[in-house]
Design an enzyme around this catalytic site. Structure first.
Site, PDB file in Angstrom:
ATOM      1  N   ARG A 195       0.845  -1.206   0.000  1.00 27.07           N
ATOM      2  CA  ARG A 195       0.000   0.000   0.000  1.00 27.07           C
ATOM      3  C   ARG A 195       0.870   1.241   0.000  1.00 27.07           C
ATOM      4  O   ARG A 195       0.689   2.142   0.805  1.00 27.07           O
ATOM      5  CB  ARG A 195      -0.924  -0.007   1.214  1.00 27.07           C
ATOM      6  N   ASP A 248      -5.166  -2.530  -1.708  1.00 25.00           N
ATOM      7  CA  ASP A 248      -5.698  -2.655  -0.353  1.00 25.00           C
ATOM      8  C   ASP A 248      -6.607  -3.874  -0.370  1.00 25.00           C
ATOM      9  O   ASP A 248      -7.490  -3.980  -1.222  1.00 25.00           O
ATOM     10  CB  ASP A 248      -6.486  -1.373  -0.012  1.00 25.00           C
ATOM     11  N   GLY A 258      -3.129  -8.382   7.566  1.00 24.74           N
ATOM     12  CA  GLY A 258      -3.892  -8.513   8.801  1.00 24.74           C
ATOM     13  C   GLY A 258      -3.683  -7.315   9.698  1.00 24.74           C
ATOM     14  O   GLY A 258      -2.643  -6.650   9.643  1.00 24.74           O
ATOM     15  N   TYR A 274     -10.655  -9.834  16.207  1.00 24.62           N
ATOM     16  CA  TYR A 274      -9.528 -10.472  15.498  1.00 24.62           C
ATOM     17  C   TYR A 274      -9.661 -12.000  15.517  1.00 24.62           C
ATOM     18  O   TYR A 274      -9.480 -12.667  14.501  1.00 24.62           O
ATOM     19  CB  TYR A 274      -8.235 -10.020  16.180  1.00 24.62           C
ATOM     20  N   LYS A 277     -10.062 -14.410  12.212  1.00 25.33           N
ATOM     21  CA  LYS A 277      -9.104 -15.474  11.855  1.00 25.33           C
ATOM     22  C   LYS A 277      -9.779 -16.848  11.895  1.00 25.33           C
ATOM     23  O   LYS A 277      -9.480 -17.722  11.077  1.00 25.33           O
ATOM     24  CB  LYS A 277      -7.895 -15.440  12.794  1.00 25.33           C
TER      25      LYS A 277
END
Ligand SMILES: NC(=O)c1ccc[n+]([C@@H]2O[C@H](COP(=O)([O-])OP(=O)(O)OC[C@H]3O[C@@H](n4cnc5c(N)ncnc54)[C@H](OP(=O)(O)O)[C@@H]3O)[C@@H](O)[C@H]2O)c1
Length: 212
Positions: free
Chosen positions: A14, A28, A57, A120, A124
């Site tokens: 990015r 992105d 992540g 998070y 995941k």
């Protein structure tokens, strides 16, 4: 790792650029149009993608009672929804190779449960379920889809931890230290090349998580 083994490698970023020898494309992971364009640019330069590693992540921790909806959505977008769309968009070229390999980067946190990381760990965990299904849907077409789930690793993500947080994390790690990024990269490489493994999540945690 891939360059060392003679692969043609492209990497998305990015704006920070990519290492020498890697073909860089800007994207992105939460922007589908950029991901599609990046895959097209890579195909134009190197040919259709044969191995896809999805590593992007973020964390944005807070106790659930205090976690606003935006934090939940942003973390799910980056760690789960974006990667799923990237895999979907890469499937056709991978199918053409008849020996495609996908590796998604999860986290051992999804297995532990970690206070402050409801967003998070959920993201995941979603990625791991997604990988199992992709593995079954496309095995007959020669595509493998696996997950590598690191434990605490010495990167920018962990550099913000206080000494107390770091020590608490290490208390659960029999090997007693964080992983070095290259120790995770070598497992990602090995998993990507393993020809008889699909739908698996491989923990790389210094002994903190012993099996999936
Ligand atoms: N470090 C750990 O202890 C640990 C443990 C378990 C799992 N992981 C997982 O390992 C992976 C790599 O993390 P890291 O430790 O290397 O963390 P990091 O140093 O913070 O790097 C995160 C990477 O994700 C990229 N990224 C973040 N948001 C993105 C977006 N919207 N679109 C595209 N790229 C984006 C970042 O790109 P920019 O450089 O452009 O920001 C950066 O390259 C992540 O999936 C993370 O969840 C890390």
């Amino acid at each position: 790792m891939f360059l060392d083994h003679g692969h043609r490698v492209a990497g998305s970023h990015r704006g920070t650029g990519v290492p020498a020898g890697v073909f860089g494309v800007e994207a992105d992971i939460t922007n589908r149009a950029q991901v599609v364009q990046a895959l097209k640019d890579v195909a134009d330069h190197h040919g259709p993608v044969e191995t896809l590693i999805v590593n992007a992540g973020i964390t944005d921790d807070d106790l659930l009672l205090r976690m606003d909806e935006e934090k939940i959505r942003r973390v799910l977008e980056t760690n789960a929804i974006g990667p799923m769309i990237a895999v979907k968009e890469a499937l056709r070229p991978l199918l053409r190779s008849k020996d495609g390999s996908i590796v998604l980067v999860s986290s051992a946190s999804a297995r532990y449960g970690v206070p402050g990381q409801a967003n998070y760990t959920a993201a995941k965990g979603a990625l791991e379920g997604f990988a199992r299904t992709v593995a079954k849907e496309y095995a007959s077409k020669g595509i493998r889809c696996n997950v590598v789930a690191p434990g605490g690793t010495a990167t920018d993500m962990t550099s913000a931890l206080t000494e107390d947080q770091r020590q608490t994390m290490l208390n659960d790690v029999p090997l007693g230290r964080l992983a070095r990024p290259e120790e995770i990269a070598s497992v990602i490489y090995w998993v990507s090349q393993s020809t008889y493994m699909t739908g698996v999540t491989v923990p790389v945690t210094g002994g903190a998580v012993l099996g999936y």
